[in-house]
Design an enzyme around this catalytic site. Structure first.
Site, mmCIF file in Angstrom:
data_model
loop_
_atom_site.group_PDB
_atom_site.id
_atom_site.type_symbol
_atom_site.label_atom_id
_atom_site.label_comp_id
_atom_site.label_asym_id
_atom_site.label_seq_id
_atom_site.Cartn_x
_atom_site.Cartn_y
_atom_site.Cartn_z
ATOM 1 C CE LYS A 217 -34.345 -9.739 24.889
ATOM 2 N NZ LYS A 217 -33.412 -8.621 24.821
ATOM 3 C CD GLU A 223 -48.867 -3.383 26.047
ATOM 4 O OE1 GLU A 223 -48.191 -4.237 26.669
ATOM 5 O OE2 GLU A 223 -48.592 -2.178 26.043
ATOM 6 N N GLY A 276 -35.135 -5.866 21.361
ATOM 7 C CA GLY A 276 -36.411 -5.943 20.635
ATOM 8 C C GLY A 276 -36.412 -5.174 19.332
ATOM 9 N NE ARG A 277 -34.018 0.466 21.058
ATOM 10 C CZ ARG A 277 -34.012 0.115 22.335
ATOM 11 N NH1 ARG A 277 -34.997 -0.635 22.823
ATOM 12 N NH2 ARG A 277 -33.036 0.488 23.137
ATOM 13 C CD GLU A 360 -38.272 0.881 23.119
ATOM 14 O OE1 GLU A 360 -39.461 1.056 23.443
ATOM 15 O OE2 GLU A 360 -37.858 -0.202 22.682
ATOM 16 C CG HIS A 391 -51.344 16.166 -1.158
ATOM 17 N ND1 HIS A 391 -51.774 17.163 -1.998
ATOM 18 C CD2 HIS A 391 -50.552 15.359 -1.906
ATOM 19 C CE1 HIS A 391 -51.284 16.946 -3.216
ATOM 20 N NE2 HIS A 391 -50.533 15.856 -3.185
ATOM 21 C CE LYS A 508 -43.115 -2.296 29.393
ATOM 22 N NZ LYS A 508 -42.062 -3.296 29.301
HETATM 23 O O1 F6P Z 1 -41.695 -0.864 24.593
HETATM 24 C C1 F6P Z 1 -40.944 -1.565 25.515
HETATM 25 C C2 F6P Z 1 -40.518 -2.903 25.010
HETATM 26 O O2 F6P Z 1 -39.777 -3.519 25.998
HETATM 27 C C3 F6P Z 1 -39.740 -2.858 23.690
HETATM 28 O O3 F6P Z 1 -38.412 -2.561 23.865
HETATM 29 C C4 F6P Z 1 -40.010 -4.212 23.138
HETATM 30 O O4 F6P Z 1 -39.724 -4.276 21.775
HETATM 31 C C5 F6P Z 1 -41.486 -4.338 23.455
HETATM 32 O O5 F6P Z 1 -41.640 -3.739 24.725
HETATM 33 C C6 F6P Z 1 -42.024 -5.732 23.434
HETATM 34 O O6 F6P Z 1 -41.362 -6.558 24.350
HETATM 35 P P1 F6P Z 1 -41.466 -8.131 24.285
HETATM 36 O O7 F6P Z 1 -40.889 -8.572 22.966
HETATM 37 O O8 F6P Z 1 -40.683 -8.637 25.444
HETATM 38 O O9 F6P Z 1 -42.914 -8.495 24.383
#
Ligand code: F6P
Length: 545
Positions: A217, A223, A276-277, A360, A391, A508
């Site tokens: 987003k 990452e 995002g979620r 979250e 199990h 972060k």
């Molecule tokens: O975990 C934090 C967060 O901001 C989530 O809310 C989001 O889904 C994720 O990181 C990834 O963010 P982005 O889509 O901006 O890479």
């Protein structure tokens, strides 16, 4: 600006405890504390009928919760007093319901029909949503037909989707859930900063016929950008420096994606007001659409819309009911966690998606006005596929000292074929948790007296059973929207904002500082002594001399 818990109703205080109906709910629970589920089933032969509800293609049975019609009446009065119906109307209508970020939370607009009108700042956002859906459809249709070519002229046959959190969990879960509907493309996913994840996703693929979709987003997530660079280098090693034909992006920051190297016509945007979620219906699901095709993807959106419509049209909707039960178990009965157990290999990643969606959204300690919330909020969500889970952790569910509500999800026709044994296990576990086995019953089987306490099951352990005939795209959409609205309901009841996630920021920021310090041999880190010493140990082991 709309505030959860402050819309309509007769209660304008932020605390759920100040709702007029709250003392009655607490008192009813105290009155019924000795009433077992066995007693409840015996006393009311119609119990299953009156506590089971249809929601689209889903059948939702809450008869194994320690509730009755009076509890439901009080719970729905609570929803009204906390302004739940008004909140949903405001959210789906495009008002600013995400107060701390000052924007709407309009994930429902992503699945609105083309003729719907939803305005943000006086502009109808539905045409823009459908324009992106059209762009995704045209692109994935061409991909699936082998008409999209890479730098060397080879047709793209594999898609690798990079992203994390909401840009990964929902689409990955959905692609696995709907694997039986998948078409000709190989579609893989990677999220983890550990490079092994992407290495595994790329294994066996040919760069010349691979498309990498960067889903983020913000297009700033460390990452995802690290994985994108790793993938870019892998592509370049295979096809040469110009890898642009092999790149696509799903983002709310198209300018960043383009600046990074994605061609403008392969950037699929979604608006800032999609959290995002809550973004499964957005372009972060480009890989999902590539896998199952636009038609099936459209069926998933239709399923979501069906639930969106119910939550607005019916005051006693199923998502609101489940959200009410979640809050009631957490606040009144002290359940600190909830397990989710799909009896479906295809749906095995659903608990992972729900962990982000619920934890979250509901892992907050202050209400929207910044004051501390009274009592606990979101429960720990965990789970795994049944029967595997039986199990692993079911011992604790049956005989551990804490009561943990369970969501059982099952299908009459699972992807692996009709399987009475699988459904029997689901039903047996729910029954055993609810009904238990008394000391007298155990003793009557002739068990040695010393073993009787070990073989006794307290029972009274609540569960919701959600059944559907088949895990189709529409049914998956219904399930996802059900849990989304259930989560929002709980947040409104507690008066917290389900759409922000400030709690992920501090870690972060510290990670950036620590990464700099780790890579600088001259740095002398100044953290707590535990962190300092772990950093020293890491440096020593990272490059042993
Ligand atoms: O975990 C934090 C967060 O901001 C989530 O809310 C989001 O889904 C994720 O990181 C990834 O963010 P982005 O889509 O901006 O890479």
């Amino acid at each position: 600006m709309v505030q959860p818990g402050c819309l309509g109703g007769d209660n304008r205080e932020m605390s759920i405890h100040s709702a007029a109906v709250w003392p009655e709910l607490v008192a009813l629970n105290a009155d019924q504390v000795d009433l077992s589920l066995v007693d409840r089933f015996v006393a009311d032969p119609q119990r299953a009928e009156s506590l089971s509800f249809a929601l689209g293609d889903l059948w939702v049975d809450v008869a194994k919760h320690p509730i009755d019609a009076a509890t439901l009446d009080l719970l729905f009065r609570l929803a009204k007093q906390r302004g739940v119906p008004e909140f949903f109307a405001a959210m789906i209508g495009g008002q600013v319901v995400n107060q701390t970020e000052g924007r709407p939370a309009l994930h429902t607009a992503l699945r609105a029909s083309a003729d719907a009108v939803i305005e943000v700042d006086g502009v109808n956002v539905v045409p823009e949503v459908h324009q992106t859906l059209g762009q995704m459809t045209a692109f994935t249709d061409a991909l699936r037909a082998g008409q999209v070519t890479g730098a060397t002229g080879h047709a793209i046959r594999a898609v690798v989707s990079l992203g994390i959190g909401g840009s990964h969990l929902g689409p990955t879960m959905a692609a696995e859930a709907l694997a039986e509907f998948a078409g000709p493309l190989t579609v893989r996913w990677a999220a983890n900063l550990d490079r092994a994840d992407l290495t595994q996703a790329l294994a066996g693929l040919d760069p010349a016929s691979t498309l990498v979709v960067v889903c983020s987003k913000t297009f700033t997530t460390a990452e995802t950008l690290a994985a994108a660079e790793q993938a870019q280098a892998w592509l370049a090693a295979g096809v040469g420096d110009d890898v642009s034909a092999h790149l696509a992006a799903a983002t709310a920051a198209p300018e960043r994606a383009e600046a990074w190297g994605v061609p403008a016509d392969q950037v699929f945007t979604f608006p800032e007001w999609v959290g995002g979620r809550f973004s499964l219906a957005s372009s972060v699901s480009l890989g999902l659409m590539a896998a199952i095709g636009a038609e099936r993807f459209g069926e998933m959106l239709t399923g979501m819309r069906l639930v969106d419509d119910q939550v607005v049209a019916e005051e006693r909707s199923v998502p609101v009911l489940l959200g009410l039960l979640d809050v009631w178990h957490r606040q009144v009965r002290g359940a600190a966690s909830r397990a989710v157990v799909p009896y479906s290999h295809a749906l095995r990643r659903f608990p992972d998606h729900l962990q982000q969606l619920e934890m979250e959204s509901l892992g907050k300690s202050v209400s929207v006005d910044g004051r501390p919330v009274e009592g606990p909020t979101g429960a720990v969500i965990w789970g795994a596929a049944g029967t595997d889970a039986q199990h692993a952790f079911f011992q604790l569910l049956h005989q551990g000292p804490e009561v943990i509500p369970v969501d059982f999800i099952g299908f009459a026709q699972p992807a692996g074929g009709v399987n009475d044994a699988l459904m029997a296990n689901l039903l047996a576990q729910a029954e055993a948790l609810a009904i238990g086995r008394s000391e007298q019953e155990v003793a009557a089987t002739g068990v040695a007296p010393a073993l009787v306490p070990h073989r006794t099951f307290a029972g009274g352990r609540p569960s919701t059973v959600i059944l559907a005939q088949r895990l189709t795209p529409s049914v998956l959409g219904q399930l996802v929207a059900l849990y989304e609205h259930r989560t929002v309901t709980a947040a409104v009841l507690w008066g917290i904002n389900p759409f922000d996630q400030w709690g992920v920021e501090l870690g972060k920021q510290l990670a950036v500082r620590i990464a700099d310090e780790l890579s600088d041999p001259e740095s002398s880190p100044n953290h707590d002594s535990s962190t300092n010493s772990l950093m020293a140990r890491y440096r020593e082991w990272r490059n042993p001399s």
